[in-house]
Design a protein around this motif. Structure first.
Motif, mmCIF file in Angstrom:
data_model
loop_
_atom_site.group_PDB
_atom_site.id
_atom_site.type_symbol
_atom_site.label_atom_id
_atom_site.label_comp_id
_atom_site.label_asym_id
_atom_site.label_seq_id
_atom_site.Cartn_x
_atom_site.Cartn_y
_atom_site.Cartn_z
ATOM 1 N N ALA A 75 -43.880 24.165 -65.018
ATOM 2 C CA ALA A 75 -43.875 25.667 -65.406
ATOM 3 C C ALA A 75 -44.847 26.395 -64.783
ATOM 4 C CB ALA A 75 -44.679 24.973 -66.743
ATOM 5 N N ALA A 76 -45.558 25.537 -64.154
ATOM 6 C CA ALA A 76 -46.684 27.037 -62.620
ATOM 7 C C ALA A 76 -45.857 27.119 -61.754
ATOM 8 C CB ALA A 76 -47.536 25.668 -62.331
ATOM 9 N N ILE A 78 -42.508 28.139 -62.173
ATOM 10 C CA ILE A 78 -41.460 29.286 -63.002
ATOM 11 C C ILE A 78 -42.401 30.472 -62.897
ATOM 12 C CG2 ILE A 78 -40.474 29.685 -65.073
ATOM 13 C CD1 ILE A 78 -39.288 26.885 -64.794
ATOM 14 N N GLU A 79 -43.930 30.384 -63.356
ATOM 15 C CA GLU A 79 -44.756 31.117 -63.617
ATOM 16 C C GLU A 79 -45.525 32.074 -62.701
ATOM 17 O OE1 GLU A 79 -46.698 34.231 -65.601
ATOM 18 O OE2 GLU A 79 -45.534 32.763 -66.249
ATOM 19 N N CYS A 80 -45.875 30.991 -61.491
ATOM 20 C CA CYS A 80 -46.276 31.617 -60.140
ATOM 21 C C CYS A 80 -44.451 32.967 -59.880
ATOM 22 C CB CYS A 80 -46.152 30.438 -59.015
ATOM 23 S SG CYS A 80 -46.763 31.165 -57.254
ATOM 24 N N ARG A 82 -42.504 33.907 -61.304
ATOM 25 C CA ARG A 82 -41.677 35.780 -62.230
ATOM 26 C C ARG A 82 -43.218 36.225 -61.921
ATOM 27 N NH1 ARG A 82 -44.828 37.696 -66.126
ATOM 28 N NH2 ARG A 82 -46.312 36.968 -66.437
ATOM 29 N N ARG A 83 -44.839 35.747 -61.783
ATOM 30 C CA ARG A 83 -45.804 36.833 -61.820
ATOM 31 C C ARG A 83 -45.979 37.446 -60.593
ATOM 32 N NH1 ARG A 83 -50.970 34.651 -63.005
ATOM 33 N NH2 ARG A 83 -49.807 34.439 -65.021
ATOM 34 N N ASP A 88 -37.160 36.857 -63.067
ATOM 35 C CA ASP A 88 -37.887 36.213 -64.155
ATOM 36 C C ASP A 88 -36.356 35.924 -65.173
ATOM 37 O OD1 ASP A 88 -39.695 38.065 -65.712
ATOM 38 O OD2 ASP A 88 -38.662 39.634 -65.489
ATOM 39 N N ASP A 91 -37.642 30.916 -70.021
ATOM 40 C CA ASP A 91 -38.526 30.963 -71.089
ATOM 41 C C ASP A 91 -38.733 29.359 -71.121
ATOM 42 O OD1 ASP A 91 -40.069 31.512 -73.059
ATOM 43 O OD2 ASP A 91 -39.000 31.087 -74.786
ATOM 44 N N ILE A 92 -39.533 28.533 -71.047
ATOM 45 C CA ILE A 92 -39.972 27.336 -70.263
ATOM 46 C C ILE A 92 -40.687 26.809 -72.180
ATOM 47 C CG2 ILE A 92 -40.227 27.540 -68.126
ATOM 48 C CD1 ILE A 92 -43.299 28.012 -68.418
#
Length: 106
Positions: A75-76, A78-80, A82-83, A88, A91-92
């Motif tokens: 999750a981390a 993927i979020e990094c 994305r941010r 994009d 959706d995790i």
């Protein structure tokens, strides 16, 4: 880059490579690789010509080991991406289960 560095690792059958952070434990590394695999197609789209896309994770810190969940590494990362890099489309599905005091991922 023209070619991946020798320390770069494969992400499944993808041409995208990655370099894990120093000192990462095997379970976190495996989950981080899994997370990168979920976005490997989007990362590969950034490749120009025959060049290589390499994701280098510089640091990974687990602040409270008693609350640690290895799957958070997926999750981390993927979020990094994305941010900070506009990757994009994944959706995790993260929710916190108060009764179990754990995050759940779908």
């Amino acid at each position: 880059m023209e070619a991946p560095p020798p320390e770069a690792r494969a992400i499944g059958g993808s041409p995208v490579r990655w370099v894990p952070p120093p000192g990462i434990v095997p379970a976190d590394e495996e989950w981080m690789r899994f997370g990168l695999g979920l976005v490997a197609g989007r990362l590969d789209a950034l490749r120009s010509g025959a060049g290589a896309v390499v994701v280098r994770v510089l640091d990974w810190e687990v602040p409270v080991l008693t609350d640690h969940q290895e799957e958070v590494a997926a999750a981390a990362v993927i979020e990094c991406l994305r941010r900070h890099h506009g990757i994009d489309g994944v959706d995790i599905g993260v929710a916190f289960d108060r009764e179990r005091n754990r995050y759940e991922f779908t």
